[in-house]
Design an enzyme around this catalytic site. Structure first.
Site, PDB file in Angstrom:
ATOM      1  N   ALA A  92      34.124  65.964  12.787  1.00 55.50           N
ATOM      2  CA  ALA A  92      34.562  66.551  14.072  1.00 55.50           C
ATOM      3  C   ALA A  92      35.268  67.891  13.851  1.00 55.50           C
ATOM      4  O   ALA A  92      36.229  68.220  14.535  1.00 55.50           O
ATOM      5  CB  ALA A  92      35.470  65.575  14.808  1.00 55.50           C
TER       6      ALA A  92
ATOM      7  N   ARG B 253      26.064  78.263  -2.219  1.00 57.68           N
ATOM      8  CA  ARG B 253      25.636  76.993  -1.630  1.00 57.68           C
ATOM      9  C   ARG B 253      25.617  75.900  -2.690  1.00 57.68           C
ATOM     10  O   ARG B 253      25.882  74.746  -2.405  1.00 57.68           O
ATOM     11  CB  ARG B 253      24.254  77.161  -0.982  1.00 57.68           C
TER      12      ARG B 253
ATOM     13  N   VAL C 127      23.389  68.716   9.074  1.00 58.33           N
ATOM     14  CA  VAL C 127      23.812  70.112   9.224  1.00 58.33           C
ATOM     15  C   VAL C 127      24.528  70.576   7.955  1.00 58.33           C
ATOM     16  O   VAL C 127      24.476  71.735   7.567  1.00 58.33           O
ATOM     17  CB  VAL C 127      24.760  70.263  10.448  1.00 58.33           C
TER      18      VAL C 127
ATOM     19  N   ASN D  80      25.848  71.702   4.466  1.00 60.23           N
ATOM     20  CA  ASN D  80      25.227  72.488   3.391  1.00 60.23           C
ATOM     21  C   ASN D  80      25.610  71.975   2.005  1.00 60.23           C
ATOM     22  O   ASN D  80      26.654  71.364   1.861  1.00 60.23           O
ATOM     23  CB  ASN D  80      25.695  73.954   3.508  1.00 60.23           C
TER      24      ASN D  80
ATOM     25  N   HIS E 236      17.115  77.117   3.429  1.00 54.70           N
ATOM     26  CA  HIS E 236      18.228  77.634   4.243  1.00 54.70           C
ATOM     27  C   HIS E 236      19.231  78.272   3.279  1.00 54.70           C
ATOM     28  O   HIS E 236      20.274  77.703   2.945  1.00 54.70           O
ATOM     29  CB  HIS E 236      18.856  76.482   5.029  1.00 54.70           C
TER      30      HIS E 236
HETATM   31  P1  NAD Z   1      34.837  71.842   9.067  1.00 48.98           P
HETATM   32  O1  NAD Z   1      35.653  71.825   7.820  1.00 48.98           O
HETATM   33  O2  NAD Z   1      35.382  72.521  10.264  1.00 48.98           O
HETATM   34  O3  NAD Z   1      34.479  70.338   9.484  1.00 48.98           O
HETATM   35  C1  NAD Z   1      34.024  69.398   8.580  1.00 48.98           C
HETATM   36  C2  NAD Z   1      34.691  68.086   8.945  1.00 48.98           C
HETATM   37  O4  NAD Z   1      34.109  67.051   8.141  1.00 48.98           O
HETATM   38  C3  NAD Z   1      36.203  68.053   8.690  1.00 48.98           C
HETATM   39  O5  NAD Z   1      36.876  67.798   9.911  1.00 48.98           O
HETATM   40  C4  NAD Z   1      36.379  66.916   7.680  1.00 48.98           C
HETATM   41  O6  NAD Z   1      37.585  66.187   7.868  1.00 48.98           O
HETATM   42  C5  NAD Z   1      35.150  66.089   7.967  1.00 48.98           C
HETATM   43  N1  NAD Z   1      34.775  65.150   6.913  1.00 48.98           N
HETATM   44  C6  NAD Z   1      34.797  65.330   5.567  1.00 48.98           C
HETATM   45  N2  NAD Z   1      34.361  64.210   4.943  1.00 48.98           N
HETATM   46  C7  NAD Z   1      34.060  63.310   5.906  1.00 48.98           C
HETATM   47  C8  NAD Z   1      33.565  61.964   5.909  1.00 48.98           C
HETATM   48  N3  NAD Z   1      33.289  61.330   4.764  1.00 48.98           N
HETATM   49  N4  NAD Z   1      33.384  61.350   7.094  1.00 48.98           N
HETATM   50  C9  NAD Z   1      33.671  61.977   8.266  1.00 48.98           C
HETATM   51  N5  NAD Z   1      34.152  63.262   8.320  1.00 48.98           N
HETATM   52  C10 NAD Z   1      34.338  63.896   7.171  1.00 48.98           C
HETATM   53  O7  NAD Z   1      33.392  72.448   8.680  1.00 48.98           O
HETATM   54  P2  NAD Z   1      32.286  73.033   9.678  1.00 48.98           P
HETATM   55  O8  NAD Z   1      32.488  74.487   9.817  1.00 48.98           O
HETATM   56  O9  NAD Z   1      32.223  72.153  10.863  1.00 48.98           O
HETATM   57  O10 NAD Z   1      30.971  72.850   8.776  1.00 48.98           O
HETATM   58  C11 NAD Z   1      30.501  71.547   8.465  1.00 48.98           C
HETATM   59  C12 NAD Z   1      29.328  71.629   7.497  1.00 48.98           C
HETATM   60  O11 NAD Z   1      28.228  72.251   8.162  1.00 48.98           O
HETATM   61  C13 NAD Z   1      29.603  72.494   6.257  1.00 48.98           C
HETATM   62  O12 NAD Z   1      28.986  71.936   5.131  1.00 48.98           O
HETATM   63  C14 NAD Z   1      28.928  73.820   6.594  1.00 48.98           C
HETATM   64  O13 NAD Z   1      28.563  74.556   5.434  1.00 48.98           O
HETATM   65  C15 NAD Z   1      27.722  73.300   7.344  1.00 48.98           C
HETATM   66  N6  NAD Z   1      27.059  74.288   8.185  1.00 48.98           N
HETATM   67  C16 NAD Z   1      25.706  74.273   8.162  1.00 48.98           C
HETATM   68  C17 NAD Z   1      24.992  75.141   8.940  1.00 48.98           C
HETATM   69  C18 NAD Z   1      23.479  75.078   8.933  1.00 48.98           C
HETATM   70  O14 NAD Z   1      22.833  75.996   9.451  1.00 48.98           O
HETATM   71  N7  NAD Z   1      22.876  74.039   8.374  1.00 48.98           N
HETATM   72  C19 NAD Z   1      25.674  76.067   9.739  1.00 48.98           C
HETATM   73  C20 NAD Z   1      27.062  76.041   9.761  1.00 48.98           C
HETATM   74  C21 NAD Z   1      27.761  75.139   8.979  1.00 48.98           C
END
Ligand code: NAD
Length: 306
Positions: free
Chosen positions: A10, A89, A119, A121, A176
């Protein structure tokens, strides 16, 4: 009406995605799960308070218990660390692989019929590892990445042409990462080739800039990564599944002979409907696409063997 969607993680992307889904879908249950105590619950309360403005009837649950995803039709994994300044990455792989594989075990137990959207990475490697851990058909394990890259390309094309951005349909396939394949020859303005609207040097510029767009954003934000466009690209994908739209969206999927490779995941154009990927679309491989895919195949294997 779709029954239940769960978002695991979240943080920035997960919470913005939840907001977009409430705007887009007539949804019975929306569940947010996060390991950070109180985070998912606080976000859920804040989202509930948008009810009057958006007019949804959705029951929203915020929880730290992953078992609350039970019976979900769609589960989105946004849990894990975002890429930070100076991080590649692949630096992320070590941290996030452990997190998402643990989550995959829980999805298999609690939501065995769900379509899973990833989603986190590094996207393509995590699609691969999660699909193996889930044991679901590959058509039910979908990575959101190339859809975002394509939207980013649209923005860069718009900035050069100023034609109606809603009528630009860009296509980026492949990994990606900075090795993605922007395909201007398959990108259109209405039905016209977008290459008619860009000089060769503009084509070169937008193609090269889109490959580094994620880094360009992280270099400014430092300790977090993009989330407005990623959450919207993900909402678009989730809505296509929920509404059974049969839309053409590039997504990451484990390939089995398509594009001349097997047992690796990368972004390819797919028809998306209620059960996930209905059809993988193969576009002809010219020398540039083939070389990128072959090189990527080798580097992917090194990561999955080690
Ligand atoms: P963020 O740090 O704001 O949120 C990630 C959340 O995951 C945190 O709140 C954390 O407490 C939670 N978390 C960690 N381990 C967990 C678990 N075992 N169970 C439940 N929750 C858990 O990060 P964000 O900016 O929301 O990005 C999330 C991911 O998405 C990252 O890996 C980022 O690189 C990736 N991302 C991918 C794309 C894409 O195009 N595929 C684009 C943007 C971000």
């Amino acid at each position: 009406m779709i029954n239940k969607i769960s978002i695991i993680g979240a943080g920035s992307v997960g919470s913005a995605l939840a907001f977009h889904l409430l705007n887009k879908l007539d949804l019975k249950d929306l569940v947010l799960v996060d390991v950070l105590p109180g985070l998912a619950c606080g976000i859920a309360y804040d989202l509930e308070d948008t009810r009057q403005f958006i007019g949804f009837r959705t029951q929203i649950t915020g929880s730290h218990r992953i078992s609350d995803i039970a019976g979900s039709d769609i589960v989105v994994i946004t849990a894990g660390k975002p890429r930070q300044e100076g991080m590649t990455r692949s630096d992320l792989l070590k941290i996030n692989r452990t997190i998402v594989e643990g989550i995959a075990v829980e999805i298999k137990k609690n939501a065995p019929e769900s379509v899973v959207v990833i989603v986190t990475n590094p996207l393509d490697l995590l699609v691969y590892f999660v699909q193996k851990r889930l044991g679901f058909d590959r058509t039910r394990v979908i990575g959101m990445g190339a859809g975002l890259d394509s939207a980013r390309l649209t923005n860069l094309i718009y900035q050069k042409t100023t034609v109606d951005p809603a009528s630009i349909h860009s296509l980026v396939i492949g990994p990606h990462s900075k090795d993605m394949l922007p395909l201007l020859e398959y990108s259109k303005y209405n039905n016209l080739p977008i290459t008619d609207f860009l000089t060769p040097s503009e084509q070169e510029e937008v193609s090269s800039r889109v490959t580094l767009r994620g880094k360009e954003i992280v270099d400014q934000l430092k300790s977090r990564s993009a989330y407005f466009a990623p959450s919207l690209a993900c909402a678009d994908l989730v809505a296509s599944i929920a509404l059974d739209t049969h839309s053409l969206i590039p997504v990451s999927v484990c390939l089995d002979g398509e594009y001349g490779v097997s047992d690796i995941a990368m972004g390819v154009p797919c028809i998306i409907s209620k059960d996930g990927i209905e059809k993988i679309i193969e576009i002809p491989l010219d020398a540039r696409i083939k070389k990128t895919v072959d090189d990527y195949n080798l580097s992917f294997r090194q990561c999955t063997i080690s």
